[in-house]
Design a protein around this motif. Structure first.
Motif, PDB file in Angstrom:
ATOM      1  N   ARG A 293       0.861  -1.227   0.345  1.00 14.44           N
ATOM      2  CA  ARG A 293      -0.162   0.269  -0.157  1.00 14.44           C
ATOM      3  C   ARG A 293       0.591   1.409   0.196  1.00 14.44           C
TER       4      ARG A 293
ATOM      5  N   LEU B 149       0.956   4.289  -3.026  1.00 14.15           N
ATOM      6  CA  LEU B 149       1.194   5.799  -3.419  1.00 14.15           C
ATOM      7  C   LEU B 149       2.256   6.735  -2.694  1.00 14.15           C
TER       8      LEU B 149
ATOM      9  N   ILE C  17      -2.176  15.957   0.214  1.00 20.41           N
ATOM     10  CA  ILE C  17      -4.273  14.689   0.984  1.00 20.41           C
ATOM     11  C   ILE C  17      -2.970  13.401   0.384  1.00 20.41           C
ATOM     12  N   LEU C  18      -2.407  13.150  -0.351  1.00 20.77           N
ATOM     13  CA  LEU C  18      -1.928  12.038  -0.568  1.00 20.77           C
ATOM     14  C   LEU C  18      -0.484  11.353   0.600  1.00 20.77           C
ATOM     15  N   ASN C  19      -0.182  12.714   0.790  1.00 21.30           N
ATOM     16  CA  ASN C  19       1.398  12.874   1.542  1.00 21.30           C
ATOM     17  C   ASN C  19       0.546  12.263   3.107  1.00 21.30           C
ATOM     18  N   GLN C  20      -0.183  12.643   3.573  1.00 16.61           N
ATOM     19  CA  GLN C  20      -1.397  12.574   4.844  1.00 16.61           C
ATOM     20  C   GLN C  20      -1.927  10.974   4.490  1.00 16.61           C
ATOM     21  N   GLN C  21      -2.285  10.342   3.704  1.00 16.71           N
ATOM     22  CA  GLN C  21      -2.083   8.964   3.354  1.00 16.71           C
ATOM     23  C   GLN C  21      -1.162   8.031   4.061  1.00 16.71           C
ATOM     24  N   LEU C  22      -0.253   8.446   3.488  1.00 19.40           N
ATOM     25  CA  LEU C  22       1.379   8.872   3.617  1.00 19.40           C
ATOM     26  C   LEU C  22       1.165   7.797   4.892  1.00 19.40           C
TER      27      LEU C  22
ATOM     28  N   ASP D 258      -0.613   8.260   7.241  1.00 15.87           N
ATOM     29  CA  ASP D 258      -1.630   7.351   8.306  1.00 15.87           C
ATOM     30  C   ASP D 258      -1.229   6.122   8.117  1.00 15.87           C
ATOM     31  N   GLU D 259      -0.604   5.416   6.888  1.00 14.67           N
ATOM     32  CA  GLU D 259      -0.356   4.453   7.051  1.00 14.67           C
ATOM     33  C   GLU D 259       1.388   4.090   7.582  1.00 14.67           C
TER      34      GLU D 259
END
Length: 553
Positions: free
Chosen positions: A47, A51, A67-72, A74-75
């Protein structure tokens, strides 16, 4: 009162057994989950890589990249501290460039919380000072309070300054109340901090109720469930309910593993409770996984905490190993003593047999000398017939039991040789855990004893087939003993069977039948209380059952 006490003790024993079964079941599930740990980690890595590929291959605006950085983030947050910090700083730079105060405050709060978790307290405090609290919405304000609570909670735990520790504790109480007041009553955050308040007030029944409500409502495969399970285990530990704590620590650890969370505490806490002989090897295995996760997550504080736990487990392991070595030495000495006793028994039996042969020869010579007159011959023949019958009976008994004894000695010597060879092979291969399992208490001991009883009963009844009938004829009708279906002799019948064989000493009978001397004495007294003959003559009559009698000529 006695019945109430018995009921309470029975209930406590039932609950303890149920808790032990639950623990065995959940530990088996945890071990099965750990066997797939690499695949769960690979899933999170996949995952993350997906990203990163999206970020590398496309030209995004600053807002989209945020937003994409924030998803990373969260991972990475439960997985690797360094990478989380790196992407938080990237988002801070993006928010600054976009002049977005909301995103800037959001990233600073997240970074401060992470710094506090990792033991980087000064940086956490400085980061929180940069947050503009006047620009925060309600959700961000709650996150800010949570970050402040986390920083002060860590400081009051690890600060060496008592004044600082007291002040930090006071602030944790204040921020916990602010969080409760600014969240919805049934929200996870609200219930989590009400749970912390109940623990701080030592209101453990309320803490149990809140933690179990969280565990029952949250999705089982979520980080929130893992944290709720961990808190439920902590409450049980504070209540000295170790079995319940172990079960919930294991459930929390399973969720951590399935979610590939490497910033975890449940597996370490579980290992700290598994210090008994049955689980010490498992605890060492769990701590190796915990140390591996701590190194990968790269938190400053976690390796130090884990090292302290590992030291306690290593000490328990060393104590167990010393005890196992002592038990092995005792086992070897016991085998040697048994072999010497067996050899002595064989020599004794052979000498007795030789004496019997000499006695038989002397009786034959005496029989030849007694052929003097018909009258004397008749009298002497009757006496010799009685003696020959007794000797024949003694020979039959001894020959039968000598054969059984020699067979059993030979079988046990073979078992001992095989056992020693097996033990040496396991020790040579370092398979100590397997050795412990093989020599832990089992029902094999009872089977050996049952086999001994069965051999004894069968042989004795072959020699004295009417023993039970003759024995019961000496007792009152209500006291007569009849073996159950599948039994040959009962315990009482075996005691008097040994007396019939000439073993009259209660201590010897107790040793042969594996009972206490007092138990044997009670059995003998109980039977004598129902005899139809004199108590003093009863055992002498027992010794004549099945014997040759001149009156039968």
């Amino acid at each position: 009162m006695r019945n109430l006490l018995s009921t309470v003790l029975l209930l406590a024993a039932t609950l303890a057994a149920s808790a032990q079964n639950d623990l065995k079941s959940v530990l088996s599930q945890l071990d099965a989950t750990l066997s797939h740990r690499d695949s769960y980690i690979a899933g999170r890595e996949q995952r993350i890589e997906s990203l990163k590929n999206i970020l590398r291959k496309s030209d995004f605006s600053d807002a989209q990249r945020y937003i994409l950085n924030q998803q990373l983030i969260d991972e990475y947050t439960p997985y690797q501290a360094d990478s989380t910090i790196d992407y938080l700083y990237r988002n801070i730079a993006l928010a600054t460039r976009m002049n977005d105060a909301g995103h800037l405050n959001e990233s600073r709060i997240q970074l401060a919380y992470l710094y506090s978790s990792a033991g980087i307290y000064l940086e956490a405090a400085n980061m929180l000072k940069l947050v503009d609290t006047t620009a925060l919405d309600r959700r961000q304000l709650v996150d800010y309070y949570i970050a402040r609570h986390k920083l002060n909670d860590e400081l009051q735990l690890y600060s060496h300054d008592s004044a600082q520790g007291h002040e930090s504790w006071r602030l944790t109480v204040i921020y916990a109340q602010l969080i409760v007041e600014n969240t919805e009553p049934e929200s996870v955050t609200h219930l989590n901090f009400r749970l912390r308040q109940a623990i701080g007030a030592r209101d453990y029944p309320q803490a149990v109720e809140i933690s179990e409500r969280l565990c029952s409502t949250l999705q089982p495969l979520s980080r929130e469930y893992a944290e709720a399970s961990y808190m439920r285990a902590l409450v049980a530990e504070l209540m000295d309910d170790t079995p319940t704590a172990q079960v919930w620590f294991a459930r929390s650890a399973m969720t951590d593993i399935q979610l590939a969370i490497r910033d975890n505490a449940a597996l370490k806490s579980l290992a700290n409770t598994l210090l008994d002989d049955d689980n010490i090897q498992r605890a060492m295995r769990y701590m190796r996984i915990v140390m591996d996760d701590a190194r990968f997550f790269n938190s400053r504080l976690r390796p130090w905490q884990d090292a302290l736990a590992l030291h306690v487990i290593e000490e328990a392991y060393q104590v167990r190993r010393q005890r196992m070595d002592a038990m092995y030495n005792i086992f070897v000495v016991s085998i040697g003593c048994f072999m010497l006793l067996a050899l002595g028994g064989v020599v004794f039996v052979l000498r007795q047999n030789r004496k019997l042969n000499l006695a038989r020869l002397e009786l034959q010579q005496a029989n030849n000398r007694l052929n003097i007159s018909n009258k004397d011959l008749q009298h002497i023949n009757k006496r010799l017939a009685g003696l020959n019958s007794q000797i024949s009976e003694a020979n039959e008994v001894k020959e039968e039991y000598i054969g059984i004894f020699l067979t059993m000695c030979s079988e046990y010597i073979d078992k001992i040789i095989d056992s020693r060879r097996h033990v040496r092979r396991l020790l040579r291969d370092g398979r100590v855990d397997e050795l412990r399992k093989e020599y832990s208490p089992t029902d094999g001991d009872s089977r050996e004893l049952e086999e001994f009883y069965r051999n004894f009963d069968t042989t004795f009844l072959q020699l004295y087939p009417t023993f039970i009938e003759d024995f019961n004829s000496l007792l009152d009708k209500e006291a007569r003993i009849e073996p159950k279906k599948g039994e040959l002799l009962t315990t009482e019948l075996r005691i008097f069977a040994l007396i019939r064989l000439g073993i009259n000493d209660s201590s010897k009978i107790a040793a042969l039948l594996r009972y206490s001397v007092s138990t044997i004495y009670n059995y003998r007294s109980k039977i004598k209380g129902h005899t139809l003959v004199s108590r003093d003559d009863f055992e002498e009559r027992i010794k004549t059952i099945g014997a040759f009698s001149p009156q039968h000529l």
